[in-house]
Design an enzyme around this catalytic site. Structure first.
Site, PDB file in Angstrom:
ATOM      1  N   MET A   3       0.833  -1.197   0.000  1.00 56.56           N
ATOM      2  CA  MET A   3       0.000   0.000   0.000  1.00 56.56           C
ATOM      3  C   MET A   3       0.873   1.254   0.000  1.00 56.56           C
ATOM      4  O   MET A   3       0.441   2.333   0.421  1.00 56.56           O
ATOM      5  CB  MET A   3      -0.956   0.008   1.188  1.00 56.56           C
ATOM      6  CG  MET A   3      -2.002  -1.094   1.119  1.00 56.56           C
ATOM      7  SD  MET A   3      -3.526  -0.739   2.010  1.00 56.56           S
ATOM      8  CE  MET A   3      -2.924  -0.503   3.673  1.00 56.56           C
ATOM      9  N   HIS A  61       9.326  -3.690   3.369  1.00 56.67           N
ATOM     10  CA  HIS A  61       8.919  -3.903   1.974  1.00 56.67           C
ATOM     11  C   HIS A  61      10.126  -4.219   1.094  1.00 56.67           C
ATOM     12  O   HIS A  61      10.076  -5.097   0.221  1.00 56.67           O
ATOM     13  CB  HIS A  61       8.227  -2.651   1.419  1.00 56.67           C
ATOM     14  CG  HIS A  61       6.961  -2.278   2.115  1.00 56.67           C
ATOM     15  ND1 HIS A  61       6.850  -1.128   2.856  1.00 56.67           N
ATOM     16  CD2 HIS A  61       5.759  -2.895   2.180  1.00 56.67           C
ATOM     17  CE1 HIS A  61       5.623  -1.039   3.335  1.00 56.67           C
ATOM     18  NE2 HIS A  61       4.937  -2.102   2.950  1.00 56.67           N
TER      19      HIS A  61
END
Length: 294
Positions: free
Chosen positions: A31, A38
């Protein structure tokens, strides 16, 4: 690196990669508000796959009516700059209308796994997660999709989704990435001030204290939960939402831990920011310790 915003274009690109070039495709669904957690997924995707796609989409259907959808951090330029250093091939950054066109009315629910823990605290959350991932998997058709252990329940739900709907995608789960204090990296950490960030370190400290008790032979879920609660209570800026011990595959709530792998998880408010974390309790680790002491 190409930024793609249209689902039709993304489908066309990946179809060509699969059919004409026989490339192995890795997807890292995010997101945005990217951090080292990430990026650890991106690095593993780059290692395993010939083509790496990172999706950046703040999914409205997984937010409740009183949650932080509108203020959730968004900075596509910053995220793109970060990814440029990791040899990412494509960023898929669709609008809400691309993912949920006018008249959209089809949702996916993974029953049983979705209404516990985070699902109980955030009704409808995992319906939104399962729905958006179904759409992304259908658009991209990745060989591998990469997730972090921090969102443990999400990984369990996604694995069941892939199994039940026969997606030809392997789910790869990588360890939680943490700050030096032990705080799990999260996009929501951006909401914390410096005092709150220091206070939030108590969450992992509490989990590891209970994990150590488990390694030392404690098998009562109630006692492990009490250990977590007592440690968190030492930090006045942190308020527990829940602590739970569950089977790591079925999410069945456990009273006594036997030979199954268990998930010890929590959610807590640090100031007004809600954070989650977990550790996995492996019976094999206890057996190794016992053998070493014998």
């Amino acid at each position: 690196m190409e930024i793609i915003t249209r689902r039709q274009r993304m489908s066309m690109v990946t179809r060509k990669l699969r059919r004409e070039e026989a490339k192995t495709i890795g997807l890292v669904p995010t997101m945005g508000a990217l951090h080292d957690g990430h990026l650890s997924l991106v690095r593993e995707a780059r290692r395993m796959c010939e083509v790496v796609i990172v999706s950046i989409f703040v999914n409205p259907t997984q937010f409740g009516p009183n949650e932080d959808y509108e203020k959730y951090p968004r900075d596509l330029t910053k995220d793109t700059t970060l990814l440029a250093d990791y040899n990412v091939d494509y960023i898929f950054a669709p609008s809400v209308e691309e993912i949920y066109p006018k008249g959209f009315s089809t949702y996916v629910t993974v029953e049983g796994l979705s209404n516990q823990l985070e699902g109980a605290a955030r009704p409808g959350h995992f319906r939104g997660v399962a729905t958006v991932l179904t759409i992304l998997f259908n658009i991209i058709r990745p060989d591998f999709a990469f997730f972090g252990q921090k969102d443990a329940q999400q990984t369990i739900v996604v694995k069941r989704l892939v199994r039940d709907l026969a997606f030809d995608t392997e789910i790869v789960v990588l360890p939680t990435v943490r700050e030096t204090s032990g705080l799990a990296l999260s996009s929501r950490n951006a909401y914390l001030n410096e005092e709150e960030r220091r206070a939030a370190a108590v969450l992992y400290r509490a989990l590891t204290r209970a994990e150590q008790a488990y390694i030392n032979g404690e098998r009562s879920a109630r006692k492990l939960i009490e250990i977590v609660g007592a440690e968190v209570a030492t930090e006045p800026r942190v308020r527990l939402d829940y602590v739970s011990v569950n089977d790591a595959e079925t999410l069945e709530k456990l009273d006594k831990l036997e030979d199954q792998t268990a998930l010890l998880s929590l959610a807590a408010y640090v100031g007004s920011t809600r954070l989650i974390d977990n550790v996995v309790l492996h019976p094999a680790r206890q057996r190794v310790r016992s053998m070493a002491e014998s």
